[in-house]
Design an enzyme around this catalytic site. Structure first.
Site, PDB file in Angstrom:
ATOM      1  N   LEU A  32     -23.237  13.295 -27.118  1.00 15.48           N
ATOM      2  CA  LEU A  32     -22.119  12.623 -27.796  1.00 15.48           C
ATOM      3  C   LEU A  32     -22.552  12.071 -29.139  1.00 15.48           C
ATOM      4  O   LEU A  32     -21.786  12.095 -30.102  1.00 15.48           O
ATOM      5  CB  LEU A  32     -21.560  11.483 -26.937  1.00 15.48           C
ATOM      6  CG  LEU A  32     -20.811  11.884 -25.680  1.00 15.48           C
ATOM      7  CD1 LEU A  32     -20.107  10.674 -25.068  1.00 15.48           C
ATOM      8  CD2 LEU A  32     -19.787  12.952 -25.994  1.00 15.48           C
ATOM      9  N   ASP A  86     -36.701   1.827 -27.235  1.00 13.08           N
ATOM     10  CA  ASP A  86     -36.389   1.889 -25.805  1.00 13.08           C
ATOM     11  C   ASP A  86     -35.484   0.702 -25.498  1.00 13.08           C
ATOM     12  O   ASP A  86     -35.863  -0.446 -25.740  1.00 13.08           O
ATOM     13  CB  ASP A  86     -37.702   1.805 -25.001  1.00 13.08           C
ATOM     14  CG  ASP A  86     -37.458   1.829 -23.493  1.00 13.08           C
ATOM     15  OD1 ASP A  86     -36.303   1.699 -23.043  1.00 13.08           O
ATOM     16  OD2 ASP A  86     -38.463   1.979 -22.755  1.00 13.08           O
ATOM     17  N   LEU A 123     -24.035   4.227 -26.773  1.00 13.08           N
ATOM     18  CA  LEU A 123     -24.028   5.472 -25.993  1.00 13.08           C
ATOM     19  C   LEU A 123     -25.351   5.663 -25.242  1.00 13.08           C
ATOM     20  O   LEU A 123     -25.449   6.534 -24.374  1.00 13.08           O
ATOM     21  CB  LEU A 123     -23.858   6.686 -26.920  1.00 13.08           C
ATOM     22  CG  LEU A 123     -22.679   6.721 -27.891  1.00 13.08           C
ATOM     23  CD1 LEU A 123     -22.761   7.978 -28.761  1.00 13.08           C
ATOM     24  CD2 LEU A 123     -21.370   6.699 -27.137  1.00 13.08           C
ATOM     25  N   GLY A 125     -28.760   5.529 -22.947  1.00 15.90           N
ATOM     26  CA  GLY A 125     -29.079   5.252 -21.547  1.00 15.90           C
ATOM     27  C   GLY A 125     -29.051   6.529 -20.733  1.00 15.90           C
ATOM     28  O   GLY A 125     -28.936   7.632 -21.263  1.00 15.90           O
ATOM     29  N   TYR A 135     -25.713   5.722 -10.713  1.00 13.50           N
ATOM     30  CA  TYR A 135     -25.312   5.790 -12.127  1.00 13.50           C
ATOM     31  C   TYR A 135     -23.962   5.088 -12.326  1.00 13.50           C
ATOM     32  O   TYR A 135     -23.799   4.263 -13.241  1.00 13.50           O
ATOM     33  CB  TYR A 135     -25.253   7.267 -12.537  1.00 13.50           C
ATOM     34  CG  TYR A 135     -24.517   7.547 -13.807  1.00 13.50           C
ATOM     35  CD1 TYR A 135     -25.007   7.114 -15.037  1.00 13.50           C
ATOM     36  CD2 TYR A 135     -23.312   8.268 -13.794  1.00 13.50           C
ATOM     37  CE1 TYR A 135     -24.320   7.382 -16.214  1.00 13.50           C
ATOM     38  CE2 TYR A 135     -22.628   8.547 -14.963  1.00 13.50           C
ATOM     39  CZ  TYR A 135     -23.129   8.089 -16.169  1.00 13.50           C
ATOM     40  OH  TYR A 135     -22.442   8.355 -17.329  1.00 13.50           O
TER      41      TYR A 135
HETATM   42  P1  NAI Z   1     -27.053  12.129 -23.227  1.00 15.85           P
HETATM   43  O1  NAI Z   1     -27.907  12.030 -22.009  1.00 15.85           O
HETATM   44  O2  NAI Z   1     -26.968  13.439 -23.925  1.00 15.85           O
HETATM   45  O3  NAI Z   1     -27.515  11.037 -24.287  1.00 15.85           O
HETATM   46  C1  NAI Z   1     -28.008   9.776 -23.928  1.00 15.85           C
HETATM   47  C2  NAI Z   1     -29.070   9.373 -24.928  1.00 15.85           C
HETATM   48  O4  NAI Z   1     -29.606   8.110 -24.518  1.00 15.85           O
HETATM   49  C3  NAI Z   1     -30.237  10.362 -25.002  1.00 15.85           C
HETATM   50  O5  NAI Z   1     -30.444  10.804 -26.335  1.00 15.85           O
HETATM   51  C4  NAI Z   1     -31.428   9.574 -24.486  1.00 15.85           C
HETATM   52  O6  NAI Z   1     -32.652   9.889 -25.164  1.00 15.85           O
HETATM   53  C5  NAI Z   1     -31.006   8.138 -24.756  1.00 15.85           C
HETATM   54  N1  NAI Z   1     -31.667   7.209 -23.850  1.00 15.85           N
HETATM   55  C6  NAI Z   1     -31.867   7.343 -22.512  1.00 15.85           C
HETATM   56  N2  NAI Z   1     -32.580   6.312 -22.037  1.00 15.85           N
HETATM   57  C7  NAI Z   1     -32.849   5.502 -23.100  1.00 15.85           C
HETATM   58  C8  NAI Z   1     -33.556   4.291 -23.241  1.00 15.85           C
HETATM   59  N3  NAI Z   1     -34.150   3.683 -22.212  1.00 15.85           N
HETATM   60  N4  NAI Z   1     -33.623   3.745 -24.482  1.00 15.85           N
HETATM   61  C9  NAI Z   1     -33.035   4.352 -25.556  1.00 15.85           C
HETATM   62  N5  NAI Z   1     -32.356   5.511 -25.479  1.00 15.85           N
HETATM   63  C10 NAI Z   1     -32.273   6.077 -24.258  1.00 15.85           C
HETATM   64  O7  NAI Z   1     -25.594  11.622 -22.801  1.00 15.85           O
HETATM   65  P2  NAI Z   1     -24.212  11.858 -23.554  1.00 15.85           P
HETATM   66  O8  NAI Z   1     -23.495  12.945 -22.859  1.00 15.85           O
HETATM   67  O9  NAI Z   1     -24.432  11.926 -25.000  1.00 15.85           O
HETATM   68  O10 NAI Z   1     -23.464  10.496 -23.173  1.00 15.85           O
HETATM   69  C11 NAI Z   1     -23.551   9.350 -23.996  1.00 15.85           C
HETATM   70  C12 NAI Z   1     -23.061   8.151 -23.207  1.00 15.85           C
HETATM   71  O11 NAI Z   1     -21.740   8.384 -22.740  1.00 15.85           O
HETATM   72  C13 NAI Z   1     -23.894   7.842 -21.968  1.00 15.85           C
HETATM   73  O12 NAI Z   1     -24.001   6.444 -21.832  1.00 15.85           O
HETATM   74  C14 NAI Z   1     -23.091   8.410 -20.829  1.00 15.85           C
HETATM   75  O13 NAI Z   1     -23.318   7.687 -19.631  1.00 15.85           O
HETATM   76  C15 NAI Z   1     -21.680   8.241 -21.345  1.00 15.85           C
HETATM   77  N6  NAI Z   1     -20.772   9.236 -20.784  1.00 15.85           N
HETATM   78  C16 NAI Z   1     -20.773  10.526 -21.277  1.00 15.85           C
HETATM   79  C17 NAI Z   1     -19.900  11.453 -20.772  1.00 15.85           C
HETATM   80  C18 NAI Z   1     -19.792  12.842 -21.325  1.00 15.85           C
HETATM   81  O14 NAI Z   1     -18.871  13.561 -20.948  1.00 15.85           O
HETATM   82  N7  NAI Z   1     -20.682  13.270 -22.228  1.00 15.85           N
HETATM   83  C19 NAI Z   1     -18.989  11.111 -19.654  1.00 15.85           C
HETATM   84  C20 NAI Z   1     -19.076   9.738 -19.224  1.00 15.85           C
HETATM   85  C21 NAI Z   1     -19.934   8.846 -19.791  1.00 15.85           C
HETATM   86  C1  15L Z   2     -20.687  11.451 -16.878  1.00 15.72           C
HETATM   87  O1  15L Z   2     -20.649  10.230 -16.760  1.00 15.72           O
HETATM   88  C2  15L Z   2     -21.833  12.146 -17.514  1.00 15.72           C
HETATM   89  O2  15L Z   2     -22.457  11.353 -18.505  1.00 15.72           O
HETATM   90  C3  15L Z   2     -21.457  13.505 -18.076  1.00 15.72           C
HETATM   91  O3  15L Z   2     -22.656  14.207 -18.394  1.00 15.72           O
HETATM   92  C4  15L Z   2     -20.648  14.306 -17.065  1.00 15.72           C
HETATM   93  O4  15L Z   2     -21.442  14.595 -15.939  1.00 15.72           O
HETATM   94  C5  15L Z   2     -19.413  13.516 -16.659  1.00 15.72           C
HETATM   95  O5  15L Z   2     -19.725  12.177 -16.290  1.00 15.72           O
HETATM   96  C6  15L Z   2     -18.685  14.105 -15.454  1.00 15.72           C
HETATM   97  O6  15L Z   2     -17.916  13.361 -14.857  1.00 15.72           O
HETATM   98  O7  15L Z   2     -18.875  15.285 -15.134  1.00 15.72           O
END
Ligand code: NAI
Ligand code: 15L
Length: 266
Positions: A14, A50, A70, A72, A135
Site C-alpha cells: 500500500l 523499527d 501503514l 506493521g 493479527y
Molecule cells: P505490507 O506487509 O506490504 O507492508 C507493511 C510494511 O510494514 C512493510 O513494508 C514492512 O517492512 C513494514 N513493517 C513491518 N513490521 C515493521 C516494524 N516492526 N517496524 C517498521 N516497519 C515494519 O502490507 P500492506 O498490504 O502494504 O498493508 C499496509 C497496512 O494496511 C498494514 O497495516 C495492513 O495490516 C493494512 N491492511 C492492508 C490490507 C490490504 O489489502 N493491503 C487489508 C487490510 C489491512
Molecule cells: C488484510 O488485513 C491483509 O493485510 C491483506 O494482505 C489481505 O490479506 C486482506 O486483509 C484480506 O482480507 O484478504
C-alpha cells in the site's frame, strides 16, 4: 494541505501504491519502514525505523502534522512478531503523537477485526468486534488505543478497516471487499481534512456490487467511493474453482484467516 506527512510502512504494497499520490495531500512526506527504500522524489525523505523502538519512533515526528500509519505485520504471523509491530509499535506511535502536538492519525486497521461475522451478516462499525486471527486482535488493540487516546487526550484518528486493497480481486470474497487505491487515497484525505473526526472507524471498501458492510453512520466524513470491482466479475468467475457454501472459508467474512491454524501450531 499538510506541511509534513509521516507515512509508516512505506516499503510495503500500500505504501508503494499511495506514494505517487501523496503530493496532493502534503508539501513534504517523511517515509518510514524497517526495510530500505530507494528513489526518493524531491518532496520525500526516508527514515528507517523499527516501530518497536520507542526512541526511534519519536524521532520520526519532528514537524509532522499528519500521520498515515501503514507499518506493521499485515497477515497472520507468530505472536512475537505481531506483538512488536502491531501492539508495541502502535503504542509507540500514539505515544509519540501525544508528545508531538497530536497530529491527526489515519490508521490502517483491517476487516479481520470483524472476520468472524458471516457473509450473510451486514456489519457496521458500531457492532462488537469478532476478530478472526491474532493479527485481527492486534488491529482491535490499535483501534482501542485510538479510542482511548481520543477520549483521554484529544488525539484524533481515523481507523480504516481495509478490505482487499490490491490491483484486482481474485475470488468472490475479495470482489466483495475490494478497495481501489484512489478510493483509499480519498478516504485518507477525508481523514486529514474533515472538520472533526474524534476517533472514527470506517470500512475501507469501494462501491462494489455486493457488500457486507454498512458505512452509513459515518457518512459525515463526506467520503464517497468512486471505484468498483464490478468490471472484474467475469474474470473472477472464469478463474475460480466453484465455492461450496458450507466451506468455513466461504462462510466467514475473514475467509482463510478465520480457519487457519494457530501460528504456533503450524
Ligand atoms: P505490507 O506487509 O506490504 O507492508 C507493511 C510494511 O510494514 C512493510 O513494508 C514492512 O517492512 C513494514 N513493517 C513491518 N513490521 C515493521 C516494524 N516492526 N517496524 C517498521 N516497519 C515494519 O502490507 P500492506 O498490504 O502494504 O498493508 C499496509 C497496512 O494496511 C498494514 O497495516 C495492513 O495490516 C493494512 N491492511 C492492508 C490490507 C490490504 O489489502 N493491503 C487489508 C487490510 C489491512
Ligand atoms: C488484510 O488485513 C491483509 O493485510 C491483506 O494482505 C489481505 O490479506 C486482506 O486483509 C484480506 O482480507 O484478504
Amino acid at each position: 494541505m499538510l506541511k509534513k506527512l509521516l507515512m509508516t510502512g512505506a516499503a510495503g504494497g500500500l505504501g508503494k501504491s499511495l506514494r505517487p499520490l501523496l503530493h496532493r495531500l502534503a508539501e513534504k512526506v517523511v517515509l518510514s519502514d524497517i526495510a530500505e527504500i530507494g528513489d526518493l522524489a524531491p518532496h520525500e525523505t526516508f527514515k528507517r525505523c523499527d516501530l518497536g523502538d520507542r526512541a526511534a519512533v519519536d524521532l520520526l515526528f519532528d514537524g509532522v502534522d499528519g500521520v498515515l500509519h501503514l507499518g506493521g505485520i499485515s497477515l497472520e504471523k507468530p505472536f512475537e512478531l505481531i506483538l512488536n509491530g502491531n501492539i508495541v509499535g502502535v503504542y509507540n506511535l500514539f505515544e509519540a503523537a501525544r508528545h508531538h502536538g497530536r497530529p491527526r492519525i489515519v490508521f490502517a486497521s483491517s476487516n479481520h477485526v470483524t472476520g468472524f461475522y458471516t457473509r450473510h451478516q451486514r456489519v457496521d462499525p458500531a457492532m462488537p468486534v469478532r476478530p478472526d486471527s491474532l493479527y485481527g486482535v492486534s488491529k482491535v488493540f490499535g483501534e482501542g488505543i485510538a479510542s482511548l487516546y481520543f477520549d483521554k487526550f484529544g488525539q484524533e484518528c481515523l481507523s480504516i478497516r481495509i478490505g482487499w486493497c490490491f490491483p484486482k480481486p481474485i475470488n468472490p470474497r475479495t470482489q466483495a471487499i475490494w478497495l481501489g487505491v484512489e478510493d483509499l487515497f480519498d478516504l485518507c484525505e477525508r481523514g486529514f481534512t474533515a472538520p472533526s473526526i474524534g476517533h472514527t472507524v470506517i470500512y475501507g471498501v469501494s462501491d462494489n456490487e455486493e457488500t457486507w458492510w454498512d458505512n452509513s453512520a459515518v457518512a459525515f466524513l463526506g467520503w464517497k467511493p468512486r471505484q468498483s470491482s464490478a468490471g472484474w466479475r467475469a474474470d473472477v468467475l472464469a478463474n475460480m474453482k466453484p465455492e461450496k457454501p458450507t466451506d468455513p472459508d466461504v462462510i466467514y467474512q475473514g475467509g482463510h484467516f478465520a480457519t487457519s491454524k494457530h501460528p504456533a501450531d503450524e
